[in-house]
Design an enzyme around this catalytic site. Structure first.
Site, PDB file in Angstrom:
ATOM      1  N   LYS A  13       0.811  -1.225   0.000  1.00  0.00           N
ATOM      2  CA  LYS A  13       0.000   0.000   0.000  1.00  0.00           C
ATOM      3  C   LYS A  13       0.840   1.270   0.000  1.00  0.00           C
ATOM      4  O   LYS A  13       0.634   2.174  -0.791  1.00  0.00           O
ATOM      5  CB  LYS A  13      -0.846   0.076   1.280  1.00  0.00           C
ATOM      6  CG  LYS A  13      -2.141  -0.638   1.261  1.00  0.00           C
ATOM      7  CD  LYS A  13      -3.030  -0.204   2.419  1.00  0.00           C
ATOM      8  CE  LYS A  13      -2.390  -0.143   3.779  1.00  0.00           C
ATOM      9  NZ  LYS A  13      -2.066  -1.380   4.439  1.00  0.00           N
ATOM     10  N   ARG A  88      -9.974   1.305   8.311  1.00  0.00           N
ATOM     11  CA  ARG A  88      -9.563  -0.061   8.640  1.00  0.00           C
ATOM     12  C   ARG A  88     -10.641  -0.805   9.406  1.00  0.00           C
ATOM     13  O   ARG A  88     -10.441  -1.968   9.757  1.00  0.00           O
ATOM     14  CB  ARG A  88      -8.314  -0.010   9.536  1.00  0.00           C
ATOM     15  CG  ARG A  88      -7.008  -0.122   8.788  1.00  0.00           C
ATOM     16  CD  ARG A  88      -5.895   0.136   9.789  1.00  0.00           C
ATOM     17  NE  ARG A  88      -4.748  -0.693   9.577  1.00  0.00           N
ATOM     18  CZ  ARG A  88      -3.645  -0.273   8.946  1.00  0.00           C
ATOM     19  NH1 ARG A  88      -3.579   0.928   8.443  1.00  0.00           N
ATOM     20  NH2 ARG A  88      -2.620  -1.071   8.832  1.00  0.00           N
ATOM     21  N   ARG A 122      11.162  -6.304   5.891  1.00  0.00           N
ATOM     22  CA  ARG A 122      11.054  -4.928   5.401  1.00  0.00           C
ATOM     23  C   ARG A 122      12.058  -4.008   6.090  1.00  0.00           C
ATOM     24  O   ARG A 122      12.276  -4.083   7.283  1.00  0.00           O
ATOM     25  CB  ARG A 122       9.630  -4.431   5.675  1.00  0.00           C
ATOM     26  CG  ARG A 122       9.412  -2.997   5.283  1.00  0.00           C
ATOM     27  CD  ARG A 122       7.964  -2.697   5.115  1.00  0.00           C
ATOM     28  NE  ARG A 122       7.245  -2.595   6.381  1.00  0.00           N
ATOM     29  CZ  ARG A 122       5.971  -2.223   6.440  1.00  0.00           C
ATOM     30  NH1 ARG A 122       5.290  -1.967   5.351  1.00  0.00           N
ATOM     31  NH2 ARG A 122       5.387  -2.138   7.617  1.00  0.00           N
ATOM     32  N   ARG A 153      11.156  -1.317  11.255  1.00  0.00           N
ATOM     33  CA  ARG A 153      10.093  -0.748  12.075  1.00  0.00           C
ATOM     34  C   ARG A 153       9.845  -1.596  13.310  1.00  0.00           C
ATOM     35  O   ARG A 153       9.875  -2.820  13.256  1.00  0.00           O
ATOM     36  CB  ARG A 153       8.803  -0.665  11.244  1.00  0.00           C
ATOM     37  CG  ARG A 153       8.433   0.759  10.880  1.00  0.00           C
ATOM     38  CD  ARG A 153       7.335   0.812   9.883  1.00  0.00           C
ATOM     39  NE  ARG A 153       6.092   0.186  10.339  1.00  0.00           N
ATOM     40  CZ  ARG A 153       4.964   0.207   9.647  1.00  0.00           C
ATOM     41  NH1 ARG A 153       4.921   0.829   8.480  1.00  0.00           N
ATOM     42  NH2 ARG A 153       3.883  -0.387  10.102  1.00  0.00           N
ATOM     43  N   ARG A 164      -1.051  -8.025  13.720  1.00  0.00           N
ATOM     44  CA  ARG A 164      -1.548  -7.081  12.701  1.00  0.00           C
ATOM     45  C   ARG A 164      -2.309  -7.827  11.602  1.00  0.00           C
ATOM     46  O   ARG A 164      -3.333  -7.357  11.110  1.00  0.00           O
ATOM     47  CB  ARG A 164      -0.383  -6.302  12.087  1.00  0.00           C
ATOM     48  CG  ARG A 164       0.156  -5.214  13.025  1.00  0.00           C
ATOM     49  CD  ARG A 164       1.561  -4.797  12.678  1.00  0.00           C
ATOM     50  NE  ARG A 164       1.677  -4.176  11.367  1.00  0.00           N
ATOM     51  CZ  ARG A 164       2.827  -4.087  10.696  1.00  0.00           C
ATOM     52  NH1 ARG A 164       3.951  -4.590  11.211  1.00  0.00           N
ATOM     53  NH2 ARG A 164       2.860  -3.495   9.539  1.00  0.00           N
TER      54      ARG A 164
HETATM   55  P1  ADP Z   1       0.667  -1.523   7.882  1.00  0.00           P
HETATM   56  O1  ADP Z   1      -0.407  -1.224   6.879  1.00  0.00           O
HETATM   57  O2  ADP Z   1       1.885  -2.093   7.276  1.00  0.00           O
HETATM   58  O3  ADP Z   1       0.175  -2.290   9.079  1.00  0.00           O
HETATM   59  P2  ADP Z   1       0.631   1.244   8.845  1.00  0.00           P
HETATM   60  O4  ADP Z   1       1.828   2.102   8.875  1.00  0.00           O
HETATM   61  O5  ADP Z   1      -0.487   1.594   7.917  1.00  0.00           O
HETATM   62  O6  ADP Z   1       1.207  -0.195   8.516  1.00  0.00           O
HETATM   63  O7  ADP Z   1       0.003   1.126  10.314  1.00  0.00           O
HETATM   64  C1  ADP Z   1       0.785   0.854  11.434  1.00  0.00           C
HETATM   65  C2  ADP Z   1      -0.089   0.767  12.684  1.00  0.00           C
HETATM   66  O8  ADP Z   1      -0.733   2.054  12.919  1.00  0.00           O
HETATM   67  C3  ADP Z   1      -1.240  -0.231  12.624  1.00  0.00           C
HETATM   68  O9  ADP Z   1      -0.830  -1.531  12.972  1.00  0.00           O
HETATM   69  C4  ADP Z   1      -2.216   0.379  13.645  1.00  0.00           C
HETATM   70  O10 ADP Z   1      -1.832   0.078  14.970  1.00  0.00           O
HETATM   71  C5  ADP Z   1      -2.042   1.871  13.449  1.00  0.00           C
HETATM   72  N1  ADP Z   1      -3.035   2.383  12.469  1.00  0.00           N
HETATM   73  C6  ADP Z   1      -2.776   2.827  11.208  1.00  0.00           C
HETATM   74  N2  ADP Z   1      -3.915   3.189  10.590  1.00  0.00           N
HETATM   75  C7  ADP Z   1      -4.925   2.977  11.472  1.00  0.00           C
HETATM   76  C8  ADP Z   1      -6.341   3.118  11.425  1.00  0.00           C
HETATM   77  N3  ADP Z   1      -6.959   3.572  10.328  1.00  0.00           N
HETATM   78  N4  ADP Z   1      -7.055   2.795  12.535  1.00  0.00           N
HETATM   79  C9  ADP Z   1      -6.453   2.343  13.627  1.00  0.00           C
HETATM   80  N5  ADP Z   1      -5.140   2.149  13.738  1.00  0.00           N
HETATM   81  C10 ADP Z   1      -4.361   2.455  12.676  1.00  0.00           C
END
Ligand code: ADP
Ligand code: ZN
Length: 207
Positions: A13, A88, A122, A153, A164
């Site tokens: 993404k 999400r 990653r 990360r 996750r």
């Molecule tokens: P990835 O898609 O690889 O899991 P992100 O950088 O998008 O990584 O998200 C990292 C973390 O940030 C998620 O595991 C979650 O804890 C939090 N997060 C990101 N976007 C949201 C969202 N829309 N709602 C709730 N938590 C979020």
């Protein structure tokens, strides 16, 4: 163009979001990046978000929706935007619907069993924010794009990645059907080289 990028953690993404927003001049709104910036700056939002992110859980909807609503209200979003990592949950999708009309939802489809390896391998660049996979760049600490330092990360360790992925299956995957019913869903095969996924994404979005 009001675009939402769906896709599991590790589906690519973020990479596709950067390519699309750079080419089409749209603001790239990544909730993950926004939380990480708050964590770096030790804001109250960052402290709260970190307690969830470290466990591989979602940050609560009310906090996340408020942060996104504020971001979408800024002037640069008037001509369109790309949301990466939001919504999400169903409740986030419903809240988004009340703020703006989403015109295209792109789902980047990668077989679930490939995601664990993608995430644990990653490496991210401190300087330009791009991410790479060790299977491509090897064991270097230098960013191939800008020369910055690479890091892993904190939430890319195996235990956190597993939760996750569980959260994705139980809370996020149903958004595919939600947007399919609204007639805005476009799927692309994410199990392909970055430039091929990008080409397919552009075709799917009709741009
Ligand atoms: P990835 O898609 O690889 O899991 P992100 O950088 O998008 O990584 O998200 C990292 C973390 O940030 C998620 O595991 C979650 O804890 C939090 N997060 C990101 N976007 C949201 C969202 N829309 N709602 C709730 N938590 C979020
Ligand atoms: Zn870099």
């Amino acid at each position: 163009m009001n675009i939402v990028l769906l896709g599991a953690p590790g589906s690519g993404k973020g990479t596709q979001a950067s390519l699309i927003t750079e080419k089409y001049g749209l603001p790239h709104i990544s909730t993950g990046d926004m939380f990480r910036e708050n964590i770096r700056e030790k804001t109250p939002l960052g402290v709260l978000a970190q307690s969830y992110i470290d466990k591989g859980q979602l940050v609560p909807d009310d906090v996340t929706v408020k942060m996104v609503a504020e971001r979408l209200s800024r002037d640069d979003c008037k001509k369109g935007f790309l949301l990466d990592g939001f919504p999400r949950t169903l409740s986030q999708a419903q809240a988004l619907e009340k703020i703006v009309k989403v015109t295209c939802v792109l789902d980047i489809d990668v077989p679930l069993e490939k995601l664990l390896g993608r995430l644990t391998g990653r490496r991210c660049c401190e300087k330009c924010g791009e991410s790479f996979h060790v299977s491509v760049i090897g064991n270097t600490e230098i960013c191939p794009k800008c020369g910055g330092r690479l890091y892993t990360r904190a939430d890319d360790n195996e235990a956190t990645v597993q939760s996750r992925l569980d959260v994705y299956v139980s809370q996020t995957a149903s958004l595919i059907d939600y947007y399919k019913e609204k007639g805005v869903l476009r799927r692309v095969n994410g199990d392909a080289p970055v430039n091929e996924v990008f080409a397919e994404a552009e075709k799917a979005m009709g741009i």
